[in-house]
Design an enzyme around this catalytic site. Structure first.
Site, PDB file in Angstrom:
ATOM      1  N   CYS A 359       0.869  -1.182   0.000  1.00 59.73           N
ATOM      2  CA  CYS A 359       0.000   0.000   0.000  1.00 59.73           C
ATOM      3  C   CYS A 359       0.903   1.228   0.000  1.00 59.73           C
ATOM      4  CB  CYS A 359      -0.966  -0.013   1.179  1.00 59.73           C
ATOM      5  SG  CYS A 359      -0.198   0.224   2.799  1.00 59.73           S
ATOM      6  N   ARG A 365      -3.463  -0.629   5.604  1.00 57.69           N
ATOM      7  CA  ARG A 365      -4.039  -1.671   4.750  1.00 57.69           C
ATOM      8  C   ARG A 365      -3.102  -2.855   4.516  1.00 57.69           C
ATOM      9  NH1 ARG A 365      -5.660   2.220  -0.087  1.00 57.69           N
ATOM     10  NH2 ARG A 365      -3.849   3.299   0.832  1.00 57.69           N
ATOM     11  N   ASP A 465      -8.306   3.943   1.396  1.00 58.59           N
ATOM     12  CA  ASP A 465      -7.495   4.208   2.581  1.00 58.59           C
ATOM     13  C   ASP A 465      -8.380   4.788   3.685  1.00 58.59           C
ATOM     14  OD1 ASP A 465      -5.573   4.802   4.425  1.00 58.59           O
ATOM     15  OD2 ASP A 465      -4.459   6.209   3.157  1.00 58.59           O
TER      16      ASP A 465
END
Length: 501
Positions: A359, A365, A465
């Protein structure tokens, strides 16, 4: 400040043949071009070439060499198409490709490096070998200092390579027969190190990211600005200065330009333009300077040795002594230390496959995906890790992400620390799972050859996000990752080595 802009090419570029071989290829390219550059500069300044009846002072040949660089830099950008990486600015109502103000400053520092590199080989009464070793040692010593200031992690093998490189320099000093430094030589070395300090500071701040477009924009803008600065500085000093320095530069811009030797001096500038390409790309590698500088300096020291033996064969000057030969052994040891990551990666490839989650910052994440994957795959089946494209190494997982994992019954890795995605990590991975399409594009820009094994974690679309959102957003993100991973990783638990899905 970031130098990524909307004007940079949007699609990943294909890997050019001259960039083949990764870091080893860059080091070879630097060695290939530095060898004739060092030999030609030494021959011209020492009057060693056939038909030469006198030595050419460094300040005299500098203007012609600067003009060679001024031609070579844009020529390279035109042939490769890299001029498209130069950013756009609006000037007098027109949108033009122009370097940023920061890169104009960076170009000035690089101009100091280019000019003094050539100049350092030409001081009368000063050992060329001594000047070369002083340059190499100084930049080697600078590298861990810059890493410390920029808070870059320096790995053990980088320290080893640095130590062996410095040992090579110290050993080669035994061959120096004259340790005298004139005032001009000391001043030139001071400007040389000032150029590198300024260059590394700006490069660390706005480039050296591993992102192809960002780093190539830095390269393109530094190349054109440094070439322009070099000619401009020589011209200003020649026009308005007084004393022997200005007189020598004026000779370089006037009477020297009509001598046969001007072609060779111009060639010095062209050769530097070529070696600059490879040397700069080595420094732009996202790894720490303590790794990159020895890679550059080892190639430089080897090329200097080869150039010296070549001049011995052609002109009969004294061959390199025992100290330089022993130094070559230390250089080879440094190369082995630099090769450790690649060797380790090759050995790892023959073992358990590595699944890599990617990410942006590696604190939410991809970190949650790594933790969830550990619970979904039987122990020992795969190696699992995560990384970020713009990570701040050492940053812990976000508290909200830890809480979301706990609510899902996933063991929260309290010891997680963010890591930066690197080309070596991409090469080592069996499969890369990216959170968004933008992440996947960035990975392929960093390593175009990894396209086949780089996929979206969720084939239905991006995983947004949750940063800066309420805790519920983190729980939804974690839950979605868990559901997708249940499908992605189900065949891995009991079957053979995982295939890209």
């Amino acid at each position: 400040m970031s130098i990524t802009s909307e004007s940079t090419p949007r699609s990943p570029s294909r890997r050019s043949w001259w960039l083949a071989g990764g870091m080893l290829g860059l080091a070879f390219g630097y060695f290939f071009w530095y060898t004739p550059y060092a030999a030609l500069t030494k021959s011209l300044s020492s009057g060693l070439l056939p038909g030469m009846d006198r030595q050419v002072g460094g300040l005299v040949l500098l203007p012609a060499a600067a003009l060679g660089t001024l031609v070579g830099a844009p020529l390279f950008l035109a042939v490769t198409g890299w001029w498209r990486y130069i950013g756009t600015r609006r000037l007098a109502g027109r949108l033009l490709r122009l370097p940023s103000r920061t890169m104009i400053i960076a170009g000035f520092f690089m101009a100091l490096v280019i000019a003094t590199t050539t100049l350092n080989y030409t001081f009368a009464g000063v050992s060329i070998l001594f000047m070369l070793l002083m340059m190499r040692a100084g930049v080697l010593i600078l590298s861990p200092i810059v890493d410390t200031v920029r808070r870059r992690r320096v790995r053990v093998y980088s320290w080893a390579a640095l130590g062996f490189s410095l040992a090579a320099v110290v050993t080669a000093l035994s061959d120096v027969n004259n340790y005298t430094l004139t005032l001009g030589a000391v001043a030139s070395l001071a400007f040389y190190f000032t150029g590198y300090i300024g260059r590394f500071e700006i490069m660390s701040r706005i480039a050296k990211t591993g992102h192809e477009r960002t780093d190539r924009r830095y390269f393109a803008e530094e190349a054109v600005t440094s070439a322009g600065w070099q000619v401009a500085l020589c011209a200003v000093l020649a026009a308005v200065g007084v004393g022997p320095i200005s007189a020598a530069l004026r000779e370089g811009f006037t009477t020297f330009l009509v001598t046969p030797a001007v072609v060779l001096a111009f060639g010095i500038g062209l050769l530097y333009s070529a070696l600059y390409v490879y040397g700069t790309l080595i420094y732009l590698d996202p790894r720490e300077y303590t790794w990159c500088v020895p890679a550059n300096r080892c190639a430089s020291l080897l090329s200097g040795l080869v150039a010296s033996f070549g001049l011995t064969a052609l002109t009969g000057i004294a061959a390199p002594g025992t100290g330089q030969l022993i130094a070559t052994g230390f250089i080879l040891l440094a190369i082995l230390a630099l090769s450790y990551p690649a060797v380790r990666t090759s050995l790892q490839r023959s073992g358990r496959p590595l699944l890599l989650f990617v990410c942006g910052g590696n604190t939410c994440r991809s970190a949650m995906a790594e933790a969830i994957a550990h619970t979904a795959i039987a122990a020992g089946r795969c190696r699992i890790t995560s990384a970020g494209l713009n990570a701040t190494p050492g940053t812990p997982m976000a508290d909200q992400a830890l809480a979301a994992l706990t609510e899902l019954g996933i063991r929260a890795p309290a010891d997680h620390r963010a890591r930066q995605l690197t080309p070596d990590l991409i090469i080592a991975a069996h499969t890369l799972y990216c959170m968004t399409t933008a992440h996947r594009d960035a990975v392929m820009a960093l390593a175009p050859d990894a396209a086949a094994k780089t996929i979206l974690l969720d084939p239905d679309g991006d995983i947004p996000d949750p940063h800066g959102q309420p805790p519920s957003a983190y729980r939804e993100c974690a839950d979605r990752i868990k559901q997708v991973l249940a499908q992605r990783l189900a065949p891995i638990g009991s079957g053979p080595a995982p295939a890209v899905q």
